[in-house]
Design an enzyme around this catalytic site. Structure first.
Site, PDB file in Angstrom:
ATOM      1  N   TYR A  78      -0.889  -0.259  10.574  1.00 54.25           N
ATOM      2  CA  TYR A  78      -0.847  -0.781   9.119  1.00 54.25           C
ATOM      3  C   TYR A  78       0.264  -0.164   8.428  1.00 54.25           C
ATOM      4  O   TYR A  78       0.606  -0.812   7.576  1.00 54.25           O
ATOM      5  CB  TYR A  78      -2.353  -0.422   8.614  1.00 54.25           C
ATOM      6  CG  TYR A  78      -2.604  -0.780   7.171  1.00 54.25           C
ATOM      7  CD1 TYR A  78      -2.957  -2.162   6.555  1.00 54.25           C
ATOM      8  CD2 TYR A  78      -2.490   0.538   6.159  1.00 54.25           C
ATOM      9  CE1 TYR A  78      -3.330  -2.361   5.336  1.00 54.25           C
ATOM     10  CE2 TYR A  78      -2.921   0.119   4.892  1.00 54.25           C
ATOM     11  CZ  TYR A  78      -3.140  -1.342   4.459  1.00 54.25           C
ATOM     12  OH  TYR A  78      -3.385  -1.415   3.094  1.00 54.25           O
ATOM     13  N   SER A 108       0.890  -1.116   0.042  1.00 52.53           N
ATOM     14  CA  SER A 108      -0.087   0.002  -0.089  1.00 52.53           C
ATOM     15  C   SER A 108       0.883   1.302  -0.118  1.00 52.53           C
ATOM     16  O   SER A 108       1.979   1.191   0.398  1.00 52.53           O
ATOM     17  CB  SER A 108      -0.963   0.085   1.290  1.00 52.53           C
ATOM     18  OG  SER A 108      -1.595   1.279   1.514  1.00 52.53           O
TER      19      SER A 108
END
Length: 255
Positions: free
Chosen positions: A147, A134
């Site tokens: 995350y 990501s």
């Protein structure tokens, strides 16, 4: 005309491939003639073959990989897509939550990759592993700090495994930006808000899951035979710097 990526008959595992980005990835590999196995913690209807598996659990992952090899005799591609995190400001989130997020987004891909690599190293044609990472790993990730940190680790893990497991196994990653899925409203709100968020991207919209899938299929294919240890940004150009909207100099006048 669809480009032939040479994936017909390839055995592909897509973790978390039953919805959202994962489903888009599975659909693209299926469209190219691959035999796709996908997994998730809970059984879900899918066009691919489904195996229930928690990718954080060593015994379940071992059974998943062994089962694929038993049925098909090989494993050509793994796409480590399973991941995600709820919104939780770092000051308030519990250590247990952070631990689960890092397990899912960093340690689980490592576990799946280890088991897959053991199979691929024995195959004359080797194999390919694609990590779905990501943009949160390369920029600030407020509200999902653990995350973002895990995805930064995943990018580094990609580079390290590519060196350790060469030349038989290629390992690459996709740093994915914002994607329109059935759960977009949970992240961005109303349809109007989703469209407004999309306009912050240079290409003017959120990605479609199949666009991420196309990039994963390319990296897994022979067209990328000399690509390993790479991280491809799939983010529509990234984000327009916020200061440009606030500055009142050098503004283009529309005629």
């Amino acid at each position: 005309m669809k480009t032939d990526l040479g994936l017909a008959g390839a055995v592909v595992l897509v973790t978390g491939g039953v919805r959202g980005v994962g489903r888009g990835i599975s659909d693209v590999f299926l469209a190219h003639g691959a035999r796709v196995v996908t997994c998730a913690r809970h059984e879900t209807a899918t066009k691919a073959e489904f195996v229930q598996c928690d990718v954080r659990d060593e015994a379940q992952v071992t059974a998943l990989i062994d089962g694929i090899v038993e049925r098909y005799g090989r494993l050509d591609v793994v796409v480590n897509n399973a991941g995600g995190a709820p919104y939780a400001p770092a000051a308030d989130a519990s250590p247990r939550l952070h631990d689960k997020i890092v397990q899912l987004n960093l340690l689980a891909p490592l576990l799946v990759s280890q088991r897959a690599n053991a199979v691929m190293q024995r195959q004359s044609t080797g194999g390919s592993i694609v990590m779905i990472s990501s943009v949160s790993g390369t920029r600030a990730s407020p509200g999902t700090a653990a995350y973002g940190a895990a995805k930064a680790g995943l990018d580094n893990l990609t580079a390290s495994l590519a060196v350790e497991w060469a030349p038989k196994v290629r390992v690459n990653a996709l740093d994915v930006g914002m994607v329109r899925t059935e759960q977009s409203h949970l992240h961005y709100g109303s349809e109007a808000a989703i469209e407004a968020v999309g306009k912050t991207v240079p290409l003017g919209r959120l990605a479609e899951p199949e666009e991420v899938g196309a990039c994963a299929a390319f990296l897994a294919s022979g067209l990328a035979s000399y690509v390993s240890g790479a991280t491809l940004r799939v983010h529509g150009g990234g984000e327009v710097p916020a200061f440009l909207a606030a500055a009142d100099v050098n503004q283009r006048e529309d005629s």
